[in-house]
Design an enzyme around this catalytic site. Sequence first.
Site, PDB file in Angstrom:
ATOM      1  N   GLU A 181      88.376  31.011 -21.617  1.00  0.00           N
ATOM      2  CA  GLU A 181      89.440  30.645 -20.943  1.00  0.00           C
ATOM      3  C   GLU A 181      90.819  30.858 -21.175  1.00  0.00           C
ATOM      4  OE1 GLU A 181      88.936  26.292 -20.966  1.00  0.00           O
ATOM      5  OE2 GLU A 181      87.084  26.480 -19.813  1.00  0.00           O
ATOM      6  N   GLU A 293      80.602  27.477 -18.361  1.00  0.00           N
ATOM      7  CA  GLU A 293      80.612  26.144 -18.652  1.00  0.00           C
ATOM      8  C   GLU A 293      80.566  25.319 -17.179  1.00  0.00           C
ATOM      9  OE1 GLU A 293      84.052  24.943 -20.933  1.00  0.00           O
ATOM     10  OE2 GLU A 293      83.766  26.213 -22.222  1.00  0.00           O
TER      11      GLU A 293
END
Length: 363
Positions: A181, A293
């Site tokens: 991320e 995710e």
Amino acid sequence: MKRNCLVIIIALSLGTASCKKKTENLGKTPTPAPKEEPKPVALKPEPFGVNLAGAEFGVNMPGTFNTDYTYPTVAELDYFKSKGLNLVRLPFKWERIQRSLKGPLDNAELTRVKNFVNAAQTRDIFIILDMHNYGRRKIDGTTYIIGSSEVPVEDVADAWGKLANEFKSYTNIWGYGLMNEPHSMLSSAPWLDIAQALIDKIRAVDYQTTILVGGDSWSSAARWLAASNNLKNLKDPANNLIFEAHVYFDNDASGSYKGTYDAEKATPTIGIERVTPFVNWLKQNNLRGFVGEYGVPDNDTRWFVTLDNMLKYLKDNCVNGTYWAAGPWWGNYVLAVEPRNGVDRPQMEILTKHTVTNPDNCK
């Protein structure tokens, strides 16, 4: 002598014809060659799995093992293997595996990672090594963005070059996850440039292992076109990249799930809607993808329907993924699929329905 004359005459004749053709075409707009559509990328059935968290826990860097952070266990590998989930994303911290910039890899930490990878290898479980740093590194308690003067791009490239050298001989590394991320990177060192530097460094020592490139802006699948479209310009001499997106189903897509299903404005298809931009981008650019995710709370069965619908969509479109999350220290975390007192979490019933991408579509 006659043969030579004949050759000359033929050559002169061809040259005249060629000149005539060129003269006739002067002043005319040439017809553009038809644009070739990209051929579909070669896909094969890929495993779904789970994030086994713990090694990235804690705010103290590097911190103390089994106080600030821990590693998942062999028992957890056995449990998820029994559920048909044969892919594990292993988050780890850069600050722990390499204690000083451009220094050697920490032997104790490297041993912990290798012990886990070895245990997975004996069980035919694939591992993603996920540098869980959000495009940043802590130094003496202060967080710096990669590309700043304190943490130059070549420093994180150095870390990945050394990691690749250590793990290139393993047969169960599904991919090197360059960075979890990345977000709000410096304009002087955008994520595209950083990712390219990491790819180049890895390929200098490991030409075989797949490289996973997370998207910018928290790897958002919904914002992929706005934030990560330029990643299609990355160059890999081994032509072995997989692009990684993340998706959650609460209103702000953060995965915090602060409200109820209704308060979060969730729907049965919100997951499909949020991953569709990413899936379409993969198809349009002939690229491979992965969703690293996704997760839902255990407190409302309607979340399970949303999860089930999205996983079926991914599976049918040849995109696999890993659920967030499991691991030994989650406690009562509502997204966790770590069994409690030997009892499966309710989300597991959905996850076991989706253990591999659709073999009819992905071959």
